[in-house]
Design an enzyme around this catalytic site. Sequence first.
Site: not given
Length: 113
Positions: A10-11
């Site tokens: 998600k980063c």
Amino acid sequence: MKATIWHNPKCGTSRKTLAILEEAGADVTVVEYLKTPPTRAKLAELYHKAGISPRAGLRMKEEGAKALVAANASDDAILDAMLADPILIERPLVETEKGVVLARPQDKVREIL
């Protein structure tokens, strides 16, 4: 070259770092550290090899990290907190045979390619 990335998909920085590793032709082992956190010993080893303290490896966007710093927590207490709540671990950590980096910004990973 073999590389291991402690990754959060998600980063954005973590995704960009993984792309750099793949573009460089590295044989990458991806560890989603929120699902499979490193052991305490491995985390301490990674920070030692990277030349940073556990405090420098805290994800300061997290309230728990801010509380640890405000309490002047010891490295041992920080490692324990990271194991209890892996979101406190700043990402991505990358290890190759040339060393370990906390790849922030993502181009820092090139130092160990």
